[in-house]
Design an enzyme around this catalytic site. Structure first.
Site, PDB file in Angstrom:
ATOM      1  N   HIS A   1       9.821 -20.106 -22.431  1.00  0.00           N
ATOM      2  CA  HIS A   1      10.999 -20.942 -22.189  1.00  0.00           C
ATOM      3  C   HIS A   1      12.244 -20.359 -22.834  1.00  0.00           C
ATOM      4  O   HIS A   1      13.336 -20.882 -22.663  1.00  0.00           O
ATOM      5  CB  HIS A   1      10.752 -22.362 -22.690  1.00  0.00           C
ATOM      6  CG  HIS A   1       9.571 -23.007 -22.030  1.00  0.00           C
ATOM      7  ND1 HIS A   1       8.314 -22.916 -22.560  1.00  0.00           N
ATOM      8  CD2 HIS A   1       9.452 -23.671 -20.865  1.00  0.00           C
ATOM      9  CE1 HIS A   1       7.474 -23.548 -21.746  1.00  0.00           C
ATOM     10  NE2 HIS A   1       8.142 -24.001 -20.714  1.00  0.00           N
TER      11      HIS A   1
ATOM     12  N   LYS B   1       7.444 -33.428 -22.921  1.00  0.00           N
ATOM     13  CA  LYS B   1       7.661 -34.402 -21.853  1.00  0.00           C
ATOM     14  C   LYS B   1       8.135 -35.737 -22.395  1.00  0.00           C
ATOM     15  O   LYS B   1       7.628 -36.220 -23.392  1.00  0.00           O
ATOM     16  CB  LYS B   1       6.351 -34.668 -21.099  1.00  0.00           C
ATOM     17  CG  LYS B   1       5.705 -33.429 -20.593  1.00  0.00           C
ATOM     18  CD  LYS B   1       5.941 -33.253 -19.130  1.00  0.00           C
ATOM     19  CE  LYS B   1       5.394 -31.895 -18.738  1.00  0.00           C
ATOM     20  NZ  LYS B   1       5.804 -31.462 -17.440  1.00  0.00           N
TER      21      LYS B   1
END
Ligand code: GLN
Ligand code: ZN
Length: 769
Positions: A705, A118
């Site tokens: 991912h 993030k």
């Protein structure tokens, strides 16, 4: 008054970038098609800002995937494992770039993607640079120069944006050996100089250095490095005006160092940290040459700017510094806001009149500037804005007494389970009778175009509600059968009925509104459309009970109920700015608790309350952590504590840097937590060496991912690593996140390997015992 923008959304109003990038990945369009699509977005954005009258328009704020990854390519910070792709495979720069972002599995290569995490406290993810001891850098990709030239050719003068050297190094990770990343500055700065040289040769006047690391607590060594960087760069390029951009928080104790450095323009995020204007006014260190950029327009939210409020700040600054030493700006890059409110059809006019997206914010910037300059239309602009602000303040759609009272009357008991974990665990184990290392998944299964098409068809009225439900039921049943065949222990229903884990709940809760095109970039080509919390939160009817009951009725195995937790609902929405975030979180907590209780009543024995966003809500400055963690943990516990001991509460969290908040995670007291770890090779587990995590835990054994299928051995090895610090009876086996973005093929293979890894480990442990 002078205006500058720090960055504009790059995805395009219709997500043109996503579409082009994904089409390129699936080989449907050529590289030049992709570049053309990208160029169109850039030109559109520049033109829009120019037309609005913005003085400093950013360039190089565009990216095909991520600005940190761009920086890696710019300075040639390419991890060793990708080198064969350059040397043997001779990949183009663009393909190498995407390989670094997504991994490369073909032609006999099996290279894992770079890590992603993030971006500060946003829901945007950047690629984490990887550094080696004594690494050398060189000026490789000249995107920054090309973008500037491209704008110039279109007749638009821009301000190139570059990630500052301190932020770039500090957000990266050391690989192979341990060393001080700041030691790399001596190799890195020459590349920055080369870049600046090329820009300076083109007569670039302003360069924006993004150093948001200044919003965090820095050590003296780090601050010394900051001084060294900018003293050296500025003395080499005295003719370029250096714009320092820090955002998302105060400069805090970093301010005095910053003020002593040769920046021409210092940007202040006055939305997140209004008090720093007073600090600067009071400071004796401010040079009379410095210009301050007043970030008064919220780049992180979608509310219309309150001009009167902004003008109060601006006028205070003008009184002290004079207009010539100030400029107006958004608080941060507009990357974190959707593109254009004008495209919205779904939002009603009253609500729309309270909002502002990127394009509107650019306009607000221009309007504020006109008002300050007393332009002929100033009064009219101000009055119109005042009317909109007043209509929001007074709207009866926003305030509900019963909801406010429920939050006001929260007791300690509301936030505690009936018994302590050990007692709950005993009861649950007796009841469930699961094998050692139970296997499960995080909730979603691949959402193929088929499923998404159904939703579109329903919206357009092409299929009926019944047809839609039947098709989703079929997908759910198929997924349940698959999990049974794979021999997974605790099943999920697949979440096919959900477009998005927040939107799905928000749509069924009062106080939420939804946009059609309010997309913001999450990572790479992934965009999210955060809902808008505008009023008091109320859940009127059960939301998930029907689907969960249906799924449970299809299998003898345990079916997990699947909910989104209050902090994630908060974190991934645009949140009202007229009450504290904690207040909104508690309102959400009650709504989720009602749902948990209803699921239990319907016979669901395991309920997962996802809180993937709990860590990203952490304030950037450590001094604010405890306050946040206290209310965030409490909100989760309110949501989780309405059930009997026998009901097992799971939670799930994404991203691995939990080590510093592990105590709070334990305090959440979920019976089971599933957590991401695999991208960073179970680095997370280090925390458990020091800290005895008391409850059950499933550290993700593979990275969802990437499309790469991990082997049985790989996952078993990770599990063994986990077993060194987690008691066997507490260890679960699962992927590290939901499978929504994956294809079916790789999902099946990966889960098959995962279940086999668990089974092999069970055998091994039994033999040893
Ligand atoms: N249950 C959600 C899913 O599987 C969790 C998603 C997330 O962690 N972001 O998709
Ligand atoms: Zn996750």
């Amino acid at each position: 008054m002078f205006t500058q923008n720090l960055g504009y959304p790059r995805i395009g109003g219709n997500r043109e970038l996503k579409k082009a990038v994904e089409a390129y990945w699936s080989k449907k369009i050529s590289q030049s098609d992709l570049q053309q699509a990208a160029q169109q977005i850039r030109l559109h954005n520049w033109q829009l800002q120019k037309d609005a009258g913005i003085d400093l328009i950013p360039s190089n704020d565009f990216s095909l995937y991520d600005q940190m990854l761009d920086m890696c390519l710019t300075v040639s910070a390419i991890p060793h494992r990708f080198h064969p792709l350059i040397e043997d495979k001779k990949l183009s720069e663009t393909d190498l770039y995407f390989a670094m972002a997504r991994g490369f599995q073909s032609d006999g290569f099996d290279i894992t993607a770079m890590e992603m995490t993030k971006w500060f406290d946003t829901n945007y993810h950047y690629i984490v640079p990887e550094f080696y001891e004594n690494q050398s850098f060189n000026f490789l990709s000249n995107k920054i120069v090309n973008d500037y030239k491209e704008a110039k050719q279109a007749g638009i003068e821009t301000k190139p944006v570059i990630i500052g050297a301190l932020t770039f190094l500090l957000l990266g990770k050391e690989k192979e050996t341990e060393f001080n990343r700041l030691d790399l500055l001596k190799n890195l700065l020459p590349v920055y100089k080369e870049i600046l040289k090329q820009l300076s040769d083109l007569n670039v006047q302003y360069v924006q250095f993004d150093e948001p690391i200044l919003a965090t607590n820095l050590s003296n060594t780090e601050l010394t490095a900051l001084s060294a960087i900018y003293t050296e760069l500025k003395s080499a390029f005295p003719n370029i005006k250096f714009v320092l951009a820090n955002y998302f928080e105060c400069y805090g104790e970093n301010l005095s160092t910053v003020l002593g450095l040769p920046f021409d323009i210092i940007h202040l995020d006055l939305v997140r940290c209004p008090s720093q204007l007073d600090d600067i006014i009071a400071s004796e260190k401010v040079s009379s040459q410095t210009i301050f950029s007043l970030g008064v327009i919220d780049g992180r939210n979608i509310w219309k700017n309150d001009y009167e409020k902004s003008l109060a700040i601006i006028n205070k600054a003008i009184n002290h510094f004079g207009k010539e030493r100030l400029m107006l700006a958004p608080s941060c890059s507009l990357l974190h806001t959707p593109c254009d409110l004008d495209s919205e059809k779904k939002l009603d006019d009253e609500l729309k009149n309270w909002l502002s997206f990127a394009k509107q914010k650019i306009n607000e910037l221009a309007e504020l500037s006109k008002i300050v300059d007393n332009a002929p239309e100033a009064n009219e602009l101000l009055e119109k804005n005042k009317a909109a602000i007043a209509s929001r303040k007074n709207s009866t759609r926003i305030h509900k007494g019963a909801v406010k009272n429920r939050v006001k009357n929260i007791t300690d008991k509301d936030a505690e389970r009936q018994s302590i974990f050990a007692e709950r665990q005993a009861k649950q184990h007796a009841l469930f009778n699961l094998p050692l290392f139970p296997t499960t998944t995080i909730g979603s299964f691949p959402q193929t175009t088929d499923v998404r098409k159904l939703r579109a068809q329903l919206k357009k009225g092409e299929i009926s509600e019944t047809e839609y439900t039947q098709a989703l039921q079929a997908a759910t049943i198929e997924t349940i059968r698959l999990q049974e065949e794979l021999d997974i222990d605790v099943l999920v229903h697949g979440e096919f009925e959900r477009n998005d884990m927040v939107e799905y709940f928000g749509e069924n809760i009062d106080g939420y509104a939804f946009s059609n095109f309010g997309w913001v970039q999450s990572y790479g080509s992934r965009c999210v459309k955060p809902p808008i919390i505008y009023g008091d939160i109320e859940r009127k009817n059960p939301i998930t009970v029907e689907w969960s009951s249906f799924a449970q009725s299809q299998t003898k195995r345990l079916m997990k109920g699947m909910l989104t937790g209050p902090i994630t609902m908060l974190q991934w929405s645009f949140v009202r700015d007229d009450q504290p975030r904690s207040e909104t979180a508690f309102q959400l907590a009650w709504a989720i608790r009602d749902e948990v209780v209803d699921l239990e009543k319907a016979g669901i024995k395991i309920i997962q309350i996802d809180e993937p966003a709990i860590r990203e809500g952490l304030p950037l400055r450590k001094e604010n952590w405890q306050t946040y963690l206290a209310w965030a943990v409490k909100a989760f516990k309110i949501a989780a504590s309405g059930v009997q001991d026998e009901t097992q509460i799971h939670t799930h969290m994404c991203y691995s840097e939990f080590n510093d908040i592990i105590q709070s995670i334990a305090d959440m007291d979920a019976d089971v937590i599933t957590i991401e770890t695999s991208r960073s090779q179970m680095e997370l587990l280090d925390a458990f060496v020091q800290f005895n995590y008391p409850n059950e835990i499933g550290p993700g054994v593979y990275d969802i991912h990437s499309p790469r299928v991990p082997t049985v051995e790989e996952m078993e090895a990770l599990l063994e690593k986990a077993l060194a610090v987690i008691p066997a009876k507490n260890l679960w086996v699962n992927p590290d996140c939901g499978l929504k973005t994956r294809g079916w093929n790789e999902t099946k293979k990966a889960l098959e390997n995962m279940v086999n890894a668990a089974k092999q480990l069970r055998v091994k442990i039994e033999v040893e015992a």
